[in-house]
Design a protein around this motif. Structure first.
Motif, PDB file in Angstrom:
ATOM      1  N   SER A  93      -1.871   6.614   5.216  1.00 41.38           N
ATOM      2  CA  SER A  93       0.261   6.752   5.410  1.00 41.38           C
ATOM      3  C   SER A  93       0.954   6.219   6.285  1.00 41.38           C
ATOM      4  O   SER A  93       2.237   6.013   5.973  1.00 41.38           O
ATOM      5  CB  SER A  93       0.005   8.228   5.581  1.00 41.38           C
ATOM      6  N   TRP A  94      -0.110   6.450   7.836  1.00 45.28           N
ATOM      7  CA  TRP A  94       0.561   4.879   8.303  1.00 45.28           C
ATOM      8  C   TRP A  94      -0.253   3.689   8.093  1.00 45.28           C
ATOM      9  O   TRP A  94      -1.165   3.833   8.195  1.00 45.28           O
ATOM     10  CB  TRP A  94       0.967   6.093   9.904  1.00 45.28           C
ATOM     11  N   ILE A  95       1.067   2.840   8.724  1.00 48.54           N
ATOM     12  CA  ILE A  95      -0.102   1.540   9.250  1.00 48.54           C
ATOM     13  C   ILE A  95       0.933   0.565   9.910  1.00 48.54           C
ATOM     14  O   ILE A  95       2.590   0.027   9.928  1.00 48.54           O
ATOM     15  CB  ILE A  95      -0.198   1.113   7.059  1.00 48.54           C
ATOM     16  N   LYS A  96       0.236   0.018  11.043  1.00 58.13           N
ATOM     17  CA  LYS A  96       0.318  -0.579  11.767  1.00 58.13           C
ATOM     18  C   LYS A  96       0.331  -2.025  11.321  1.00 58.13           C
ATOM     19  O   LYS A  96      -0.901  -2.116  11.307  1.00 58.13           O
ATOM     20  CB  LYS A  96       0.325  -0.083  12.960  1.00 58.13           C
ATOM     21  N   VAL A  97       1.155  -2.726  12.221  1.00 56.60           N
ATOM     22  CA  VAL A  97       1.291  -4.907  12.314  1.00 56.60           C
ATOM     23  C   VAL A  97       1.647  -5.362  13.354  1.00 56.60           C
ATOM     24  O   VAL A  97       2.760  -5.157  13.534  1.00 56.60           O
ATOM     25  CB  VAL A  97       1.965  -4.802  10.555  1.00 56.60           C
TER      26      VAL A  97
ATOM     27  N   GLY B 239      10.526  -8.230  21.950  1.00 52.23           N
ATOM     28  CA  GLY B 239       9.287  -7.662  23.315  1.00 52.23           C
ATOM     29  C   GLY B 239       8.793  -7.084  22.464  1.00 52.23           C
ATOM     30  O   GLY B 239       7.557  -6.235  23.515  1.00 52.23           O
ATOM     31  N   GLN B 240       8.954  -6.285  21.801  1.00 52.94           N
ATOM     32  CA  GLN B 240       7.528  -5.117  20.957  1.00 52.94           C
ATOM     33  C   GLN B 240       7.592  -5.011  20.182  1.00 52.94           C
ATOM     34  O   GLN B 240       6.864  -6.619  20.552  1.00 52.94           O
ATOM     35  CB  GLN B 240       8.794  -3.716  20.268  1.00 52.94           C
ATOM     36  N   GLU B 241       5.403  -4.760  20.221  1.00 57.70           N
ATOM     37  CA  GLU B 241       4.289  -4.883  19.771  1.00 57.70           C
ATOM     38  C   GLU B 241       4.095  -5.566  18.497  1.00 57.70           C
ATOM     39  O   GLU B 241       3.244  -6.306  17.862  1.00 57.70           O
ATOM     40  CB  GLU B 241       3.300  -3.742  20.044  1.00 57.70           C
ATOM     41  N   GLY B 242       5.155  -4.788  17.708  1.00 54.60           N
ATOM     42  CA  GLY B 242       5.299  -5.277  16.336  1.00 54.60           C
ATOM     43  C   GLY B 242       6.198  -4.366  15.158  1.00 54.60           C
ATOM     44  O   GLY B 242       6.967  -3.512  15.774  1.00 54.60           O
ATOM     45  N   VAL B 243       5.642  -3.486  13.883  1.00 54.47           N
ATOM     46  CA  VAL B 243       5.936  -2.380  13.564  1.00 54.47           C
ATOM     47  C   VAL B 243       5.065  -1.565  12.799  1.00 54.47           C
ATOM     48  O   VAL B 243       3.449  -2.221  12.526  1.00 54.47           O
ATOM     49  CB  VAL B 243       7.019  -2.560  12.393  1.00 54.47           C
ATOM     50  N   VAL B 244       5.406  -0.286  12.440  1.00 55.98           N
ATOM     51  CA  VAL B 244       4.697   0.776  12.273  1.00 55.98           C
ATOM     52  C   VAL B 244       5.362   1.049  10.412  1.00 55.98           C
ATOM     53  O   VAL B 244       6.242   1.292  10.545  1.00 55.98           O
ATOM     54  CB  VAL B 244       4.214   1.966  12.604  1.00 55.98           C
ATOM     55  N   VAL B 245       4.347   1.159   9.451  1.00 57.21           N
ATOM     56  CA  VAL B 245       5.247   0.841   8.071  1.00 57.21           C
ATOM     57  C   VAL B 245       4.291   2.351   7.214  1.00 57.21           C
ATOM     58  O   VAL B 245       3.327   2.893   7.755  1.00 57.21           O
ATOM     59  CB  VAL B 245       4.573   0.184   6.736  1.00 57.21           C
TER      60      VAL B 245
ATOM     61  N   THR C 187       0.910  -1.295  -0.013  1.00 61.24           N
ATOM     62  CA  THR C 187       0.203  -0.164   0.022  1.00 61.24           C
ATOM     63  C   THR C 187       0.870   1.476   0.305  1.00 61.24           C
ATOM     64  O   THR C 187       0.632   2.273  -1.106  1.00 61.24           O
ATOM     65  CB  THR C 187      -0.694   0.232   1.369  1.00 61.24           C
ATOM     66  N   THR C 188       2.076   1.585   0.727  1.00 59.51           N
ATOM     67  CA  THR C 188       2.257   2.285   1.098  1.00 59.51           C
ATOM     68  C   THR C 188       3.485   2.826  -0.229  1.00 59.51           C
ATOM     69  O   THR C 188       4.199   3.882  -0.321  1.00 59.51           O
ATOM     70  CB  THR C 188       3.622   2.344   2.379  1.00 59.51           C
ATOM     71  N   GLY C 189       3.977   1.967  -0.881  1.00 61.16           N
ATOM     72  CA  GLY C 189       5.863   2.088  -1.585  1.00 61.16           C
ATOM     73  C   GLY C 189       6.741   2.224  -0.618  1.00 61.16           C
ATOM     74  O   GLY C 189       6.993   1.681   0.894  1.00 61.16           O
ATOM     75  N   LYS C 190       7.732   2.879  -1.480  1.00 63.12           N
ATOM     76  CA  LYS C 190       8.666   3.091  -0.259  1.00 63.12           C
ATOM     77  C   LYS C 190       8.466   3.932   1.430  1.00 63.12           C
ATOM     78  O   LYS C 190       7.905   4.761   1.117  1.00 63.12           O
ATOM     79  CB  LYS C 190      10.153   4.091  -0.717  1.00 63.12           C
ATOM     80  N   ALA C 191       9.110   3.177   2.580  1.00 61.01           N
ATOM     81  CA  ALA C 191       8.296   3.099   3.648  1.00 61.01           C
ATOM     82  C   ALA C 191       9.466   3.702   4.385  1.00 61.01           C
ATOM     83  O   ALA C 191      10.720   2.902   4.727  1.00 61.01           O
ATOM     84  CB  ALA C 191       7.192   3.151   4.096  1.00 61.01           C
ATOM     85  N   SER C 192       9.641   3.914   5.674  1.00 58.23           N
ATOM     86  CA  SER C 192       9.837   3.710   6.894  1.00 58.23           C
ATOM     87  C   SER C 192       9.217   3.172   7.968  1.00 58.23           C
ATOM     88  O   SER C 192       8.212   2.967   8.109  1.00 58.23           O
ATOM     89  CB  SER C 192      10.183   4.698   7.647  1.00 58.23           C
ATOM     90  N   VAL C 193      10.055   2.019   8.036  1.00 51.51           N
ATOM     91  CA  VAL C 193       9.599   0.663   8.518  1.00 51.51           C
ATOM     92  C   VAL C 193       9.781   0.657  10.449  1.00 51.51           C
ATOM     93  O   VAL C 193      11.247   0.255  10.509  1.00 51.51           O
ATOM     94  CB  VAL C 193       9.636  -0.814   7.824  1.00 51.51           C
ATOM     95  N   GLU C 194       8.907   1.230  11.449  1.00 53.52           N
ATOM     96  CA  GLU C 194       9.814   0.991  12.559  1.00 53.52           C
ATOM     97  C   GLU C 194       9.062   0.369  14.085  1.00 53.52           C
ATOM     98  O   GLU C 194       7.860  -0.648  13.410  1.00 53.52           O
ATOM     99  CB  GLU C 194       9.144   3.171  12.642  1.00 53.52           C
ATOM    100  N   TYR C 195       9.999   0.202  14.541  1.00 54.54           N
ATOM    101  CA  TYR C 195       9.538  -1.050  15.744  1.00 54.54           C
ATOM    102  C   TYR C 195       7.857  -0.220  16.290  1.00 54.54           C
ATOM    103  O   TYR C 195       7.813   1.260  16.616  1.00 54.54           O
ATOM    104  CB  TYR C 195      10.357  -0.858  16.634  1.00 54.54           C
ATOM    105  N   LYS C 196       7.230  -1.167  16.095  1.00 57.06           N
ATOM    106  CA  LYS C 196       5.861  -0.244  17.186  1.00 57.06           C
ATOM    107  C   LYS C 196       6.095  -0.663  19.282  1.00 57.06           C
ATOM    108  O   LYS C 196       5.998  -1.810  19.378  1.00 57.06           O
ATOM    109  CB  LYS C 196       4.180  -1.250  16.794  1.00 57.06           C
ATOM    110  N   LEU C 197       6.500   0.144  19.720  1.00 57.46           N
ATOM    111  CA  LEU C 197       6.883   0.123  21.366  1.00 57.46           C
ATOM    112  C   LEU C 197       5.938  -0.413  21.648  1.00 57.46           C
ATOM    113  O   LEU C 197       4.529  -0.363  21.915  1.00 57.46           O
ATOM    114  CB  LEU C 197       7.765   1.009  21.370  1.00 57.46           C
TER     115      LEU C 197
END
Length: 511
Positions: free
Chosen positions: A373-377, A352-358, A202-212
């Motif tokens: 624009s932001w998608i949590k997984v 130990g974190q919840e997942g990621v946000v793309v 959905t996002t294309g190029k993205a920042s894939v970050e830890y979901k704390l």
């Protein structure tokens, strides 16, 4: 304006599923409001009066006797003034004064107004008129662009105040609402996806970050003054001195940061979520505050030293965050490769974190959850549990059995009798009116005893529950409690002995 007009509109909005019909009804009401009634009425409609919580509970309301008024005479202004008085009535004898004032107000209210006032006081207004619907209604009533109104709401954090500006002062006043260091901004939220790969599609190029696995915070610094706000814009500065100290150490004078804070163990892994949240209700000089240090982590920056960054792409904001707070940035990578996104997700879970946000790499910062624009997984677990009891509902759910007591199977008898059930939590989330009606009838058929508030039942009924995880608990004998539990469906195809076990749920603690 009469309060009855607001109640009538709220009833109409509740009765329809059509977003357009909701917007039309709300816009019609907004056009008729006197300027001084706009902000209070909007607060009532969304269940967040401008005074906040005023300390009135069911016990106070339930003690009121007498018949409702036959005709509506109460005004929006009178209810607003009543809430002001509740906030300022304190000290010796204040409970009696507040009760008398509440009884006087209710004696002037019709039955419909009494129900509405009760729900406003208890924070249980359920009209379906969420912020986004009312924002559209404000645009329709004022004739101003919805984008201008959304931005003013985001930057002021005040939907009622923005409605007043739109209806009384015009578009220029809305456009003049700017970002102010020290005034919290409504947070940007994320949509959801099942996997990082699906999100990246959905996002294309993205920042894939830890979901704390922490608590959302927004931190404002102006010189040496630092203020910390929660996701709901409540200020908690005095509760989080460790966050304040960390931000004061940054090489900036003025800054607005968006992120999370959480407690870490000796290995750097997140401690149980409830330990983090307990600090939000703990004074800075308490023993718990000394024992549980909260570490802030930031994933966005909205302002730095006189420069607003809201309208800069995420890639620019990340670069600025790396410059001013590299050691406090949430881990992540910029990529358009699905394998890389999946690897980051695996690493986040392992930590130990919840997942990621793309996040779309060129996305701007916008409050609320619009678009993708932001998608949590993050994983959603579902378990089959047994209903042990059910509490009578209040407010709109009065007369229905609502809050479920949930039990897991104790197959080996580790916490009681083998084959028995161990309570692991409660929930009333996810219950439709149809389910409420069904379970009220069903549970009284299999009742074994009751108290004034609770009906205890034979452990026959299996319900599928979705949870975000579990946490340690000293409240329940199995030592584990559900996190964010909600009902998916009743499993009439399953027997109680087919329920998931307490061992399975305790295994989530280790994972």
């Amino acid at each position: 304006m009469l309060l009855d007009d607001v109640v009538t509109t709220a009833t109409a909005v509740t009765a329809t599923r059509s977003r357009l019909a909701k917007v039309d009804a709300l816009a019609a009401l907004l056009r008729r409001l006197e300027p001084g009634d706009v902000a209070p009425a909007v607060g009532f409609l969304i269940g967040r009066p401008r005074q906040g919580r005023v300390g009135v509970g069911w016990r106070s309301i339930g003690a009121i006797t007498g018949d409702p008024a036959a005709e509506p005479t109460l005004t929006v202004a009178r209810l607003d003034a009543f809430l002001d008085r509740l906030l300022t009535t304190t000290g010796a004898g204040s409970d009696a004064v507040r009760s008398a004032d509440l009884a006087g107000l209710m004696s002037k209210a019709t039955a419909g107004e009494q129900d509405f006032i009760t729900r406003v006081l208890l924070g249980e207004v359920r009209t379906g008129a969420l912020d986004g619907v009312l924002t559209d209604a404000i645009a329709a009533a004022s004739g101003h662009p919805v984008a201008t109104i959304r931005r003013a709401v985001m930057l002021s954090g005040d939907l009622g105040g923005t409605a007043r500006l739109a209806l009384t002062e015009g578009e220029a006043a809305l456009a003049a609402v700017g970002l102010v260091v020290g005034r919290p901004v409504l947070p940007m939220l994320a949509a959801t996806a099942a996997t990082p790969t699906a999100a990246l599609t959905t996002t294309g190029k993205a920042s894939v970050e830890y979901k704390l696995d922490g608590a959302r915070i927004q931190v404002h610094r102006s010189g040496e003054t630092v203020r910390v706000f929660t996701r709901s814009l409540a200020e908690v500065t005095e509760r989080l001195p460790d966050v304040v100290a960390a931000v004061r150490a940054l090489p900036v004078r003025d800054v607005i940061l968006d992120g999370e804070t959480l407690a870490l163990d000796e290995a750097g892994a997140p401690r149980p979520f409830q330990q983090t949240m307990s600090r939000f209700g703990t004074l800075a000089d308490s023993a718990m505050a000394q024992e549980t240090v909260l570490t802030p982590w930031f994933f966005d920056v909205l302002h730095v030293d006189g420069r607003d960054l809201l309208d800069e792409p995420l890639s620019v904001r990340i670069a600025e965050l790396d410059r001013i707070a590299p050691d406090l940035r949430v881990p992540g990578v910029i990529t358009d490769d699905a394998a890389t996104a999946e690897r980051v997700s695996t690493e986040a879970f392992a930590a130990g974190q919840e997942g990621v946000v793309v996040k779309v790499v060129d996305s701007l910062y916008a409050a609320g959850r619009r678009g993708s624009s932001w998608i949590k997984v993050k994983p959603v677990h579902t378990y089959d549990l047994v209903v042990l009891a059910c509490e009578w509902g209040s407010g709109r759910r009065q007369g229905w059995l609502s809050n479920l007591h949930l039990g897991a199977l104790d197959a080996d008898g580790a916490f009681g009798e083998p084959g028995g059930y161990v309570m692991v939590g409660k929930t009333f989330k996810g219950l439709t009116d149809k389910l409420l009606t069904w379970q009220t009838e069903r549970f009284q058929e299999i009742e074994v005893r009751r108290t004034a508030q609770t009906v205890f039942v034979e452990p026959r009924v299996v319900v599928e529950i979705a949870i975000d995880g579990v946490q340690t608990s000293s409240r329940y004998p199995g030592g584990v409690a559900l996190r964010f539990a909600r009902v998916k469906r009743y499993r009439e195809d399953k027997r109680p002995e087919d329920a998931d076990t307490i061992g399975t749920l305790r295994g989530l603690l280790r994972n």
